[in-house]
Scaffold this active site. Structure first.
Site, PDB file in Angstrom:
ATOM      1  N   GLU A  90       0.820  -1.213   0.000  1.00  0.00           N
ATOM      2  CA  GLU A  90       0.000   0.000   0.000  1.00  0.00           C
ATOM      3  C   GLU A  90       0.858   1.269   0.000  1.00  0.00           C
ATOM      4  OE1 GLU A  90      -3.300   2.312   2.721  1.00  0.00           O
ATOM      5  OE2 GLU A  90      -2.371   0.504   3.495  1.00  0.00           O
ATOM      6  N   ASP A  91       1.949   1.235   0.770  1.00  0.00           N
ATOM      7  CA  ASP A  91       2.728   2.467   0.993  1.00  0.00           C
ATOM      8  C   ASP A  91       3.917   2.663   0.058  1.00  0.00           C
ATOM      9  OD1 ASP A  91       0.987   3.018   3.003  1.00  0.00           O
ATOM     10  OD2 ASP A  91       2.304   2.411   4.644  1.00  0.00           O
TER      11      ASP A  91
END
Length: 739
Positions: A90-91
Site C-alpha cells: 500500500e505504501d
C-alpha cells in the site's frame, strides 16, 4: 536528523527485530527465521522514507504489529512475515503483490493482499452507504481467504490504538469509536480475550477520557487493598490445594476499566459499589485425560471454603464456547462479605483463552469432528455473500452474533448445538439446515409443542416438525434473531413476491385488454408512475394481491385519455398543481409507505432533514442527533458520507415500507343454518384465498342455527371484501359481517 540520531534509531530498530525473534510463542525453525529476516529487509526498504505522526521511523509500526502477532496471539513464522509486510504494497510504489509472492510464496502474498484491500477501503470516499459498515463487510469477506488476515488486522488496530496520542482529538475519537464498534467485538468472537479487553479500555480512553482516567485512578488507589484481599483469599485455599499435591498458580486480575464502566452504567452504581471488581484465576497443570476431573476437584476445594452463588456457575469445560474457550467460572462469597469470581483453568485452557485461534490449533486433536472457528466462518459466509443485504443492516445483524452469549441446546438424537442467546425455535430449524427451516411447520421443546417464536434456553431439547406444504411468511422475521435465518427468510419472501407478481402480470394483461390498452413497456412505465411505485414488480405484485383493482385501472385509463387536458390545466394554475402534488404526496405516504427504523422495523418519531429533504421511496437512514431526536437523510445526501464514517454508532438503519406488505387483523362474524360439513367449507374458502391466514375461529350451534367468529390476518381491505363475498355464497350462510 544528525548522524548520531540516525545511529541511535538504527540500533533501536535492530533491537526491536531481535526481540521479535526472542518473544515468539511458536518455535521458529531456521526456515522461519530466514523468511522473517527477508520480510524485515523488504519492510525496512519499503518504509525507508516514511515517518509516523509521532516522528519515529515507520518501520517500528510493522515490527510492533509482528511482535503482537508473535507474542500476544502466538501465530507462526508465515504470519509474522506477513505482519512485517502488511503495509508495504500500500505504501511503497516499489512493491506489488506479485513481487511479494515471488519472494515469499503464495500464502504470505494472499495475507498481504487481503490486508492491502482492507486498508484501501477507507480511502474510497464515494460510497453512499456507511463506510464503516461496508469496510467491515468487505473485511470479513477476506475470512475465507485466510483468517490470519483478520487476526493481523486486529493486531494492527491494537498498535494504532496504543500509539494514538499524537493524533488530532477528532481523529482519535473516530478511530476509537470504530474500534469499540467493530474490532473489540471481533477480537472477542475469535477468542482473543486479552486483546479485546485492551481494545475496549483504549476505546474508552479516547471516547470518554474523563471517565477512563477517573476509574484508572481509583483502581490505582485501591490496588494495595486489592492485593492484600487476593492474598488473604488465596491463602485460605492454597493449603488445601497443596495437600492434594496440585501444581498450580493463583493470579488476581482486576476487571477491565471498560467492564467496570459498563457495570456502573447498567446497575446505576458508583465505582465503590461495583462488588466484583476483580477475579481470581487458578491455573493448574494436568494431563489432557485428567483435566476435567482436576477442574471439578479444585471447584469442590474452593466451595468447601467459600459459599458459591448457585446461579453464577459457568461450565465451559463440558460445553466449550464456539471460540474454543474452556474454563469453570464460579462466584463465591469471599472474606468481608465480598463476591469474588474464581476462574479454574488448566495450562492448556489458559493458553487457548489468551492466544485464542493459535493455541486452539496447537492443542487440536486429530479426532476432533469439526473446528468451531471454521464452522463459524462458513455460517458467516452465507450472510456475507448475500448481495441483497444492506451494509448497515448486515453489520447490525452481525454485531448481535458477535458479543452475544451462547446457549447450548440438543437435537432429538442428543447432538449438542450452540446458538446465540435469544435464539428461537425457528432459528434452531435454520441452524440444522436451510431446507429444514424453509419447511418448518412447528416445534417441540422438551416434548411440548411451542410457537416458532419460543425463546430457547440452555439444555432444551428441540424437535422441528416439517411439512412439504409449509413455507416462510413475513411473520417469520418477527420470530427469528440470527443473521442466517433472517437472510434465508427474506430471500424466500422475495421469491414468493416474484411468483405473485407473475400471476399479477397476467391478470393485469387481461384487465388492460378490456380497457383497450396493450401491456407493453410504455404502459407499464405509465402505470408505475401513476401509482407512485418504484418497479414493475411492485405493480404486478399489487395487482396480484388485489391492492390495485378494476376501479383504479379504469381511473388510470381515464387519466391517459385526459392527459392533454390535464397538461393544459396544470399550465394555467401552477399553484393548484403544487397543492395537488402535496395532496398526492400525503396520499402516497399514508396509503403506500411508512418509515420504519432498525432491525425490528420500529415506528419512531423523526424529522426530515433540510439538507436533502427525502420523500417516500428514497433510500434513507436515521441519524440520532444530540438535541433534535432522529433526523432522516437520503443515502446520497451531501452530508451522508461524513455522518456515517464519523458517527457510525449514531446511525440507525431506516427504510420506507409498503403498506401493502404490512399485515392487519380483521374480525368476521358469520351466522346461518347449521349443517354437516359447514365449518369445513368455510375453512376451505379461507385457506384457498391468497395471503389470508386464520389466527383463530370459534363456532357455536344452537337449535339448528350457528354463529361464528373468525380472526384473520390480511394485507388489505380489498382481500377481506373478496373473502366476505365468497363466504356469502356458501350454502346455509345467512350473514357475513366484518366487525
Amino acid at each position: 536528523m544528525t548522524a548520531e540520531d540516525i545511529e541511535i534509531e538504527n540500533t533501536a530498530i535492530a533491537r526491536a527485530y531481535k526481540e521479535l525473534l526472542q518473544v515468539s510463542y511458536t518455535t521458529l525453525t531456521d526456515e522461519d527465521k530466514k523468511l522473517i529476516r527477508g520480510a524485515f529487509e523488504v519492510a525496512l526498504d519499503g518504509h525507508k522514507d516514511q515517518r509516523r505522526k509521532s516522528g519515529e521511523a515507520y518501520i517500528f509500526h510493522p515490527l510492533a504489529v509482528a511482535k503482537i502477532v508473535a507474542q500476544e496471539i502466538g501465530l507462526d513464522g508465515t504470519s509474522i512475515a506477513a505482519a512485517l509486510l502488511h503495509d508495504v504494497v500500500e505504501d511503497s510504489p516499489d512493491y506489488e503483490v506479485e513481487d511479494i509472492e515471488k519472494r515469499f510464496g503464495k500464502t504470505v502474498a494472499t495475507i498481504v493482499d487481503g490486508l492491502t484491500k482492507i486498508s484501501s477501503l477507507s480511502k474510497e470516499k464515494d460510497m453512499d452507504v456507511s463506510l464503516q459498515a461496508e469496510n467491515f463487510r468487505k473485511m470479513l469477506l477476506t475470512l475465507n481467504d485466510d483468517v490470519r488476515v483478520i487476526i493481523i488486522k486486529i493486531a494492527d488496530r491494537l498498535h494504532n490504538m496504543q500509539t494514538m496520542d499524537s493524533m488530532r482529538p477528532d481523529k482519535q475519537e473516530k478511530i476509537a469509536s470504530e474500534t469499540l464498534y467493530i474490532y473489540a467485538p471481533l477480537a472477542h468472537r475469535i477468542g482473543l480475550y486479552n486483546i479485546k479487553t485492551e481494545l475496549e479500555d483504549l476505546g474508552l480512553k479516547y471516547t470518554e477520557p474523563e471517565v477512563y482516567f477517573d476509574i484508572l485512578d481509583k483502581i490505582h488507589e485501591s490496588k494495595e487493598e486489592q492485593d492484600e484481599y487476593i492474598n488473604q483469599f488465596s491463602g485460605v485455599i492454597k493449603k488445601s490445594l497443596d495437600k492434594e499435591k496440585f501444581e498450580y498458580n493463583i493470579k488476581g486480575r482486576p476487571k477491565s476499566i471498560f467492564s467496570i464502566r459498563k457495570k456502573m452504567m447498567n446497575q446505576g452504581v458508583s465505582f465503590d459499589e461495583v462488588y466484583d471488581k476483580f477475579a481470581i484465576r487458578i491455573i493448574y497443570e494436568s494431563e489432557l485425560e485428567n483435566e476435567k476431573f482436576f477442574a471439578w476437584k479444585i471447584y469442590s476445594i474452593v466451595t468447601d471454603h467459600f459459599r458459591p452463588n448457585p446461579i453464577r456457575l459457568r461450565d465451559w469445560i463440558s460445553s466449550p464456547k464456539s471460540t474454543g474457550y474452556e474454563a469453570l467460572h464460579i462466584t463465591v462469597m469471599g472474606p468481608k462479605g465480598r463476591w469474588v469470581e474464581v476462574q479454574i483453568r488448566s495450562e492448556r485452557m489458559n493458553e487457548i483463552a489468551e492466544k485464542g485461534y493459535a493455541a486452539h490449533y496447537k492443542y487440536k486433536q486429530g479426532n476432533e469432528k469439526e473446528d468451531n472457528l471454521e464452522t463459524w466462518i462458513n455460517r458467516l459466509q452465507e450472510a456475507l455473500e448475500n448481495p441483497e443485504t444492506n451494509a448497515v443492516d448486515f453489520v447490525e445483524q452481525f454485531k448481535l452474533n458477535l458479543y452475544s452469549k451462547e446457549i447450548f441446546v440438543f437435537t432429538p438424537k442428543g447432538d449438542l448445538k450452540s446458538l446465540p442467546k435469544g435464539a428461537t425455535a425457528l432459528d434452531f430449524a435454520f441452524s440444522i439446515h436451510t431446507e429444514v427451516g424453509m419447511k418448518t411447520r412447528g416445534a417441540k421443546v422438551n416434548g411440548k409443542l411451542v410457537p416458532l417464536s419460543h425463546e430457547l434456553e440452555s439444555g432444551d431439547q428441540v424437535d422441528i416438525l416439517t411439512s412439504e406444504g409449509a413455507k416462510p411468511n413475513s411473520n417469520w422475521l418477527d420470530y427469528s434473531t440470527t443473521a442466517r435465518a433472517r437472510s434465508k427468510i427474506k430471500s424466500a419472501l422475495r421469491e414468493d413476491k416474484k411468483l405473485i407478481g407473475e400471476e399479477g402480470k397476467e391478470i393485469l394483461r387481461r384487465k388492460l385488454k378490456q380497457l383497450k390498452i396493450n401491456l407493453n413497456e410504455s404502459s407499464i412505465n405509465a402505470l408505475v408512475s401513476y401509482f407512485k411505485l418504484k418497479t414493475s414488480l411492485d405493480l404486478f405484485y399489487r395487482v396480484g394481491i388485489g391492492t390495485i383493482d378494476n376501479t383504479m385501472l379504469k381511473n388510470f385509463a381515464s387519466s391517459r385519455s385526459n392527459a392533454l387536458m390535464s397538461f393544459i390545466k396544470n399550465k394555467i394554475s401552477r399553484k393548484q398543481t403544487i397543492n395537488k402534488e402535496e395532496i398526492e404526496k400525503q396520499e402516497v405516504t399514508a396509503n403506500y409507505d411508512s418509515l420504519v427504523f432498525g432491525k425490528e422495523e420500529d415506528k419512531l418519531d423523526y424529522k426530515i432533514s433540510n439538507c436533502c429533504n427525502p420523500i417516500p421511496g428514497d433510500q434513507v437512514f436515521g441519524f440520532l442527533t444530540v438535541s433534535d431526536g432522529i433526523k432522516v437523510h437520503k443515502k446520497n445526501c451531501p452530508n451522508s458520507v461524513s455522518l456515517q464514517s464519523n458517527y457510525a454508532y449514531r446511525i440507525m438503519p431506516a427504510k420506507w415500507v409498503d403498506s401493502s406488505q404490512q399485515e392487519f387483523l380483521a374480525k368476521i362474524n358469520i351466522s346461518g343454518i347449521d349443517n354437516i360439513g359447514l365449518v369445513n367449507e368455510i375453512t376451505k374458502v379461507i385457506s384457498s384465498n391468497m395471503n389470508v391466514n386464520m389466527k383463530s375461529l370459534n363456532f357455536e350451534s344452537h337449535d339448528g342455527l350457528f354463529s361464528g367468529k373468525i380472526n384473520l390476518i390480511v394485507k388489505n381491505n380489498t382481500l377481506i371484501k373478496k373473502l366476505v363475498e365468497r363466504l356469502k355464497k356458501i350454502n346455509g350462510i345467512d350473514k357475513v359481517t366484518r366487525v
